[in-house]
Design a protein around this motif. Sequence first.
Motif, PDB file in Angstrom:
ATOM      1  N   ASN A  78       0.916  -1.270   0.010  1.00  0.00           N
ATOM      2  CA  ASN A  78      -0.011  -0.129   0.021  1.00  0.00           C
ATOM      3  C   ASN A  78       0.909   1.285  -0.071  1.00  0.00           C
ATOM      4  O   ASN A  78       0.671   2.246  -0.755  1.00  0.00           O
ATOM      5  CB  ASN A  78      -1.069   0.117   1.354  1.00  0.00           C
ATOM      6  CG  ASN A  78      -2.214  -0.796   1.080  1.00  0.00           C
ATOM      7  OD1 ASN A  78      -2.513  -1.153  -0.061  1.00  0.00           O
ATOM      8  ND2 ASN A  78      -2.759  -1.446   2.144  1.00  0.00           N
ATOM      9  N   VAL A  79       1.998   1.180   0.853  1.00  0.00           N
ATOM     10  CA  VAL A  79       2.728   2.366   0.713  1.00  0.00           C
ATOM     11  C   VAL A  79       3.594   2.340  -0.376  1.00  0.00           C
ATOM     12  O   VAL A  79       3.641   3.706  -0.973  1.00  0.00           O
ATOM     13  CB  VAL A  79       3.858   2.188   2.084  1.00  0.00           C
ATOM     14  CG1 VAL A  79       4.821   3.285   1.931  1.00  0.00           C
ATOM     15  CG2 VAL A  79       3.168   2.214   3.357  1.00  0.00           C
ATOM     16  N   CYS A  80       4.018   1.577  -1.087  1.00  0.00           N
ATOM     17  CA  CYS A  80       4.686   1.579  -2.440  1.00  0.00           C
ATOM     18  C   CYS A  80       3.881   2.278  -3.320  1.00  0.00           C
ATOM     19  O   CYS A  80       4.123   3.038  -4.122  1.00  0.00           O
ATOM     20  CB  CYS A  80       5.142   0.190  -2.678  1.00  0.00           C
ATOM     21  SG  CYS A  80       6.586  -0.320  -1.838  1.00  0.00           S
ATOM     22  N   LYS A  81       2.523   1.776  -3.382  1.00  0.00           N
ATOM     23  CA  LYS A  81       1.666   2.212  -4.431  1.00  0.00           C
ATOM     24  C   LYS A  81       1.170   3.837  -4.129  1.00  0.00           C
ATOM     25  O   LYS A  81       1.235   4.376  -5.285  1.00  0.00           O
ATOM     26  CB  LYS A  81       0.243   1.439  -4.446  1.00  0.00           C
ATOM     27  CG  LYS A  81      -0.889   1.618  -5.244  1.00  0.00           C
ATOM     28  CD  LYS A  81      -1.951   0.789  -5.137  1.00  0.00           C
ATOM     29  CE  LYS A  81      -3.035   1.220  -6.213  1.00  0.00           C
ATOM     30  NZ  LYS A  81      -4.285   0.290  -6.198  1.00  0.00           N
ATOM     31  N   VAL A  82       1.113   4.110  -3.058  1.00  0.00           N
ATOM     32  CA  VAL A  82       0.691   5.504  -2.587  1.00  0.00           C
ATOM     33  C   VAL A  82       1.880   6.505  -3.265  1.00  0.00           C
ATOM     34  O   VAL A  82       1.574   7.259  -3.706  1.00  0.00           O
ATOM     35  CB  VAL A  82       0.389   5.657  -1.300  1.00  0.00           C
ATOM     36  CG1 VAL A  82       0.420   7.174  -0.775  1.00  0.00           C
ATOM     37  CG2 VAL A  82      -0.983   4.964  -0.935  1.00  0.00           C
ATOM     38  N   LEU A  83       2.898   6.049  -2.696  1.00  0.00           N
ATOM     39  CA  LEU A  83       4.309   6.733  -2.812  1.00  0.00           C
ATOM     40  C   LEU A  83       4.600   6.921  -4.675  1.00  0.00           C
ATOM     41  O   LEU A  83       5.100   7.990  -5.085  1.00  0.00           O
ATOM     42  CB  LEU A  83       5.494   6.357  -2.289  1.00  0.00           C
ATOM     43  CG  LEU A  83       5.413   6.401  -0.913  1.00  0.00           C
ATOM     44  CD1 LEU A  83       6.607   5.908  -0.170  1.00  0.00           C
ATOM     45  CD2 LEU A  83       5.341   8.063  -0.478  1.00  0.00           C
ATOM     46  N   ASN A  85       2.019   6.536  -6.896  1.00  0.00           N
ATOM     47  CA  ASN A  85       1.259   7.689  -7.513  1.00  0.00           C
ATOM     48  C   ASN A  85       1.537   9.137  -7.129  1.00  0.00           C
ATOM     49  O   ASN A  85       1.484   9.821  -8.169  1.00  0.00           O
ATOM     50  CB  ASN A  85      -0.182   7.239  -6.631  1.00  0.00           C
ATOM     51  CG  ASN A  85      -0.757   6.104  -7.336  1.00  0.00           C
ATOM     52  OD1 ASN A  85      -0.202   5.371  -8.745  1.00  0.00           O
ATOM     53  ND2 ASN A  85      -1.551   5.487  -6.607  1.00  0.00           N
ATOM     54  N   LEU A  86       2.186   9.303  -6.033  1.00  0.00           N
ATOM     55  CA  LEU A  86       2.811  10.707  -5.661  1.00  0.00           C
ATOM     56  C   LEU A  86       3.845  11.075  -6.372  1.00  0.00           C
ATOM     57  O   LEU A  86       3.976  12.308  -6.787  1.00  0.00           O
ATOM     58  CB  LEU A  86       2.862  10.715  -4.170  1.00  0.00           C
ATOM     59  CG  LEU A  86       2.949  11.869  -3.485  1.00  0.00           C
ATOM     60  CD1 LEU A  86       1.765  12.793  -3.622  1.00  0.00           C
ATOM     61  CD2 LEU A  86       3.270  11.557  -2.017  1.00  0.00           C
ATOM     62  N   TYR A  87       4.811  10.248  -6.578  1.00  0.00           N
ATOM     63  CA  TYR A  87       6.238  10.542  -7.192  1.00  0.00           C
ATOM     64  C   TYR A  87       6.184   9.438  -8.356  1.00  0.00           C
ATOM     65  O   TYR A  87       7.324   8.659  -8.009  1.00  0.00           O
ATOM     66  CB  TYR A  87       7.210  10.447  -6.252  1.00  0.00           C
ATOM     67  CG  TYR A  87       7.189  11.566  -4.818  1.00  0.00           C
ATOM     68  CD1 TYR A  87       7.077  12.892  -5.104  1.00  0.00           C
ATOM     69  CD2 TYR A  87       6.569  10.746  -3.792  1.00  0.00           C
ATOM     70  CE1 TYR A  87       6.727  13.684  -3.939  1.00  0.00           C
ATOM     71  CE2 TYR A  87       6.544  11.736  -2.804  1.00  0.00           C
ATOM     72  CZ  TYR A  87       6.431  13.028  -2.806  1.00  0.00           C
ATOM     73  OH  TYR A  87       6.197  13.968  -1.655  1.00  0.00           O
ATOM     74  N   PRO A  88       5.754   9.693  -9.269  1.00  0.00           N
ATOM     75  CA  PRO A  88       5.954   8.479 -10.512  1.00  0.00           C
ATOM     76  C   PRO A  88       7.182   8.486 -11.138  1.00  0.00           C
ATOM     77  O   PRO A  88       7.760   7.282 -11.528  1.00  0.00           O
ATOM     78  CB  PRO A  88       4.928   8.837 -11.572  1.00  0.00           C
ATOM     79  CG  PRO A  88       4.558  10.278 -11.312  1.00  0.00           C
ATOM     80  CD  PRO A  88       4.678  10.459  -9.904  1.00  0.00           C
ATOM     81  N   ASP A  89       7.934   9.627 -11.336  1.00  0.00           N
ATOM     82  CA  ASP A  89       9.088   9.573 -11.872  1.00  0.00           C
ATOM     83  C   ASP A  89      10.415   9.569 -10.642  1.00  0.00           C
ATOM     84  O   ASP A  89      10.970  10.597 -10.344  1.00  0.00           O
ATOM     85  CB  ASP A  89       9.555  11.104 -12.624  1.00  0.00           C
ATOM     86  CG  ASP A  89       8.436  11.131 -13.907  1.00  0.00           C
ATOM     87  OD1 ASP A  89       8.098   9.794 -14.388  1.00  0.00           O
ATOM     88  OD2 ASP A  89       7.985  12.199 -14.027  1.00  0.00           O
ATOM     89  N   CYS A 244      13.155   3.808  -2.148  1.00  0.00           N
ATOM     90  CA  CYS A 244      14.029   4.719  -1.277  1.00  0.00           C
ATOM     91  C   CYS A 244      14.062   6.048  -1.844  1.00  0.00           C
ATOM     92  O   CYS A 244      14.071   7.211  -1.114  1.00  0.00           O
ATOM     93  CB  CYS A 244      15.463   3.913  -1.288  1.00  0.00           C
ATOM     94  SG  CYS A 244      15.656   2.766  -0.660  1.00  0.00           S
ATOM     95  N   HIS A 245      14.109   6.219  -2.986  1.00  0.00           N
ATOM     96  CA  HIS A 245      14.045   7.733  -3.802  1.00  0.00           C
ATOM     97  C   HIS A 245      12.659   8.315  -3.245  1.00  0.00           C
ATOM     98  O   HIS A 245      12.715   9.606  -3.444  1.00  0.00           O
ATOM     99  CB  HIS A 245      14.139   7.566  -5.203  1.00  0.00           C
ATOM    100  CG  HIS A 245      15.550   7.046  -5.684  1.00  0.00           C
ATOM    101  ND1 HIS A 245      16.875   7.673  -5.020  1.00  0.00           N
ATOM    102  CD2 HIS A 245      16.081   6.285  -6.425  1.00  0.00           C
ATOM    103  CE1 HIS A 245      17.814   7.193  -5.641  1.00  0.00           C
ATOM    104  NE2 HIS A 245      17.229   6.414  -6.626  1.00  0.00           N
ATOM    105  N   ARG A 246      11.597   7.545  -3.647  1.00  0.00           N
ATOM    106  CA  ARG A 246      10.438   8.266  -3.191  1.00  0.00           C
ATOM    107  C   ARG A 246      10.168   8.625  -1.639  1.00  0.00           C
ATOM    108  O   ARG A 246       9.667   9.504  -1.543  1.00  0.00           O
ATOM    109  CB  ARG A 246       9.329   7.359  -3.485  1.00  0.00           C
ATOM    110  CG  ARG A 246       9.138   7.159  -5.173  1.00  0.00           C
ATOM    111  CD  ARG A 246       7.964   6.221  -5.513  1.00  0.00           C
ATOM    112  NE  ARG A 246       7.866   6.031  -7.089  1.00  0.00           N
ATOM    113  CZ  ARG A 246       8.181   4.792  -8.093  1.00  0.00           C
ATOM    114  NH1 ARG A 246       8.151   4.022  -7.322  1.00  0.00           N
ATOM    115  NH2 ARG A 246       7.937   5.060  -8.986  1.00  0.00           N
TER     116      ARG A 246
END
Length: 282
Positions: A78-83, A85-89, A244-246
Amino acid sequence: VAQNKKVAKVIIVAQNKKVAKVIIVAQNKKVAKVIIMAQNKKVAKVIIVAQNKKVAKGGSVAQNKKMAQNKVNEKILNVCKVLENLYPDAKCSLDYKENYQLIIAARLSAQCTDERVNKITPALFERYKTLDDFANADIFELETYVHSCGFYHSKARDIKALCGELLKLGHIPDTIDELVKLSGIGRKTANLIMGDIHHKPAIVADTHFIRITGRLGLTENTVPAKVEKDLRAIIPPQLSSDFCHRIVLFGRDICKARKPECDRCPLRVVSVCNYFLYSNFT
């Protein structure tokens, strides 16, 4: 006749006693056998019950562990998916063109912001265009280029040394164990290189990462090596480097060190943030 009767009586009594004794012994053996059998059955029953309880307990523990692990897996996805969506690049916040330049920039970023590093690297990479240039640089001149990043004596020394080491190797190592042998390279930078240069699973446990993963309840540790170990166990390898970048971007943008902006945090909506839940419901 009288004597014979007396003798006969004695014989009969003796025989009867012998028979009685045999009967008593036989009965005692039978009783003993029954008792032993009963005891064995009781013991067997106790053993079976104990074993069943042990199996049941073991099963419960295993099931509980599995359920807990499934919950963690669901949370991290869930965390990975939200992040995402928030920071796709998702990309490294350090600017570089050549792979070795990332290693140099990463060394400069120790105890310094990436923003500051990005301000000095254009002039640095313009002055020293190749590994040979860095390896053969005048140390005092090199220090003037990295001075504003702090700890410039040690950083200039390490940069000059590691560029010489890379020239001797003829390649950039692709394992953590090999990378940390380079001058000035710790596990954090080694993981960054693994993820961004070699595109392998990596956990860059920097200050932002440790703070935020702790707030999310993904680790209880604050020591970088332990945090790295904890997160490697739960983050899908193929997502780890971008994650990690996100996290870094998320930490600078929303989950700030002094005052996290929980009111606009998308992670609180999906109820995966321990920090938010604890702050609002305790």
